[in-house]
Scaffold this active site. Structure first.
Site, PDB file in Angstrom:
ATOM      1  CE  LYS A  50      41.777  -3.228  42.316  1.00  0.00           C
ATOM      2  NZ  LYS A  50      42.453  -4.345  42.481  1.00  0.00           N
TER       3      LYS A  50
ATOM      4  CG  ASP B 278      48.894 -14.515  44.235  1.00  0.00           C
ATOM      5  OD1 ASP B 278      49.294 -14.842  44.352  1.00  0.00           O
ATOM      6  OD2 ASP B 278      48.816 -14.210  42.756  1.00  0.00           O
TER       7      ASP B 278
ATOM      8  N   GLY C 134      48.207 -10.353  48.398  1.00  0.00           N
ATOM      9  CA  GLY C 134      48.217 -10.228  49.623  1.00  0.00           C
ATOM     10  C   GLY C 134      48.071  -8.653  49.468  1.00  0.00           C
TER      11      GLY C 134
END
Length: 326
Positions: A202, A234, A236
């Site tokens: 990512k 956190d 999500g």
């Protein structure tokens, strides 16, 4: 004439901040002690006052405080509690932080940025903490920020045991949500009988917090039950995006396992709708009813904290809690 000396047995005393009293009660029950009564209140301008109702002189004091929102309030309360114990002549003070605040700010990404995780360690030391017990730090090097013993505990054993009991180890793949947690994923894979590994490649924009642009899966996940691991959830966004990518890559069921359920809005909605079969977290942070959803499972971290406190109090080996030997 010989003096009759009193046998000066040190005594374990457990103290709890107001952030997560349920966890403190669970730990107290495991240890067969009680949470020391205290008066804690806020002044009109937000200042915090704490006074313990019993003598703490000569005690081995364990100050448990979780750090949900409003995080800065609970940091300050824990520092004030530690200061009160120091001035009350406690023999040794251990700060128990199931979730270490500011752990994500552990290095400078660019110039003129703080290293706030180090600042928290300095504040605890200055307040009077002799040692720290914490669970699953965002990065291991934070241990070196504190000038004293740090017992860095891991919830992986508990989470993996739950997964083994509910999903077995056949046809499982362990997936890291980014390249940075591959080392942790390797440990998970060993625990789950040598399961294959994958990770999500990512990219993240350093200028925009809590936003990630996920790319692709590296590794074979097709047809596998994927255990997607992380230290905290956190908002999500990262983990929900990872589930989507795994599903697109042909994964079977996806189970999310994380230690800290921060669950800032809109995490509950994202996780409930992301397609994961189950989301497993521990109660290092209190999880409000409004943040709960049908596929969420919360495991208690209290047994691990209690065993750690017991080993520290008895001068035993904390390492033995993980690998069976000192």
């Amino acid at each position: 004439m010989t003096a009759n000396w009193i046998d000066n047995q040190k005594n374990l005393m457990l103290f709890s901040g107001r952030a997560h009293p349920e966890l403190a009660e669970q730990v107290a029950k495991e240890l067969d002690v009680r949470v020391t009564p205290q008066t804690a209140r806020d002044f009109a301008n937000g200042e915090i006052f704490v006074r313990f109702e019993e003598s703490v002189r000569g005690s081995d004091a364990f100050v448990l405080q979780s750090h949900p929102a409003p995080l800065n309030t609970w940091v300050m309360e824990q520092l004030i509690m530690i200061d009160a114990l120091k001035r009350g002549s406690a023999k040794r003070i251990t700060a128990v932080l199931p979730f270490y605040p500011y752990a994500r700010q552990d290095k400078k990404h660019r110039g003129r940025e703080p290293i706030s995780a180090r600042l928290i360690a300095d504040l605890l030391k200055t307040a009077g903490a002799d040692r720290i017990i914490t669970v699953d730090l965002h990065t291991d090097q934070i241990q070196g920020f504190f000038d004293g013993p740090v017992d860095h505990m891991h919830a992986q054993g508990q989470l993996a045991e739950y997964i083994r009991g509910n999903y077995g180890t056949e046809n499982i793949a362990v997936v890291s949500p980014d390249s940075g947690r591959v080392r942790v994923a390797e440990k998970w894979a060993d625990t789950l009988g040598g399961a294959p590994l994958a990770f999500i490649h990512k990219t993240r924009d350093p200028l925009v917090p809590n936003q990630v642009k996920s790319n692709r899966v590296v590794g074979d996940v097709e047809g596998h039950t994927c255990i997607l691991i992380d230290d905290m959830i956190d908002t999500g966004g990262t983990i929900a995006g990872a589930v989507k990518i795994l599903k697109e890559a042909g994964a079977g069921d996806v189970i999310i396992a994380a230690t800290h359920g921060v669950l800032s809005d809109p995490a509950a909605e994202r996780l409930a709708a992301c397609g994961a079969k189950e989301v497993i977290v521990t109660n290092t942070l209190p999880i409000d009813e409004s943040k709960k959803f049908p596929t969420l499972t919360v495991l208690s971290i209290a047994p691990l904290l209690a065993r750690t406190i017991k080993e520290v109090f008895e001068n035993g080996s904390v390492t033995s809690l993980f690998n069976g030997n000192a």
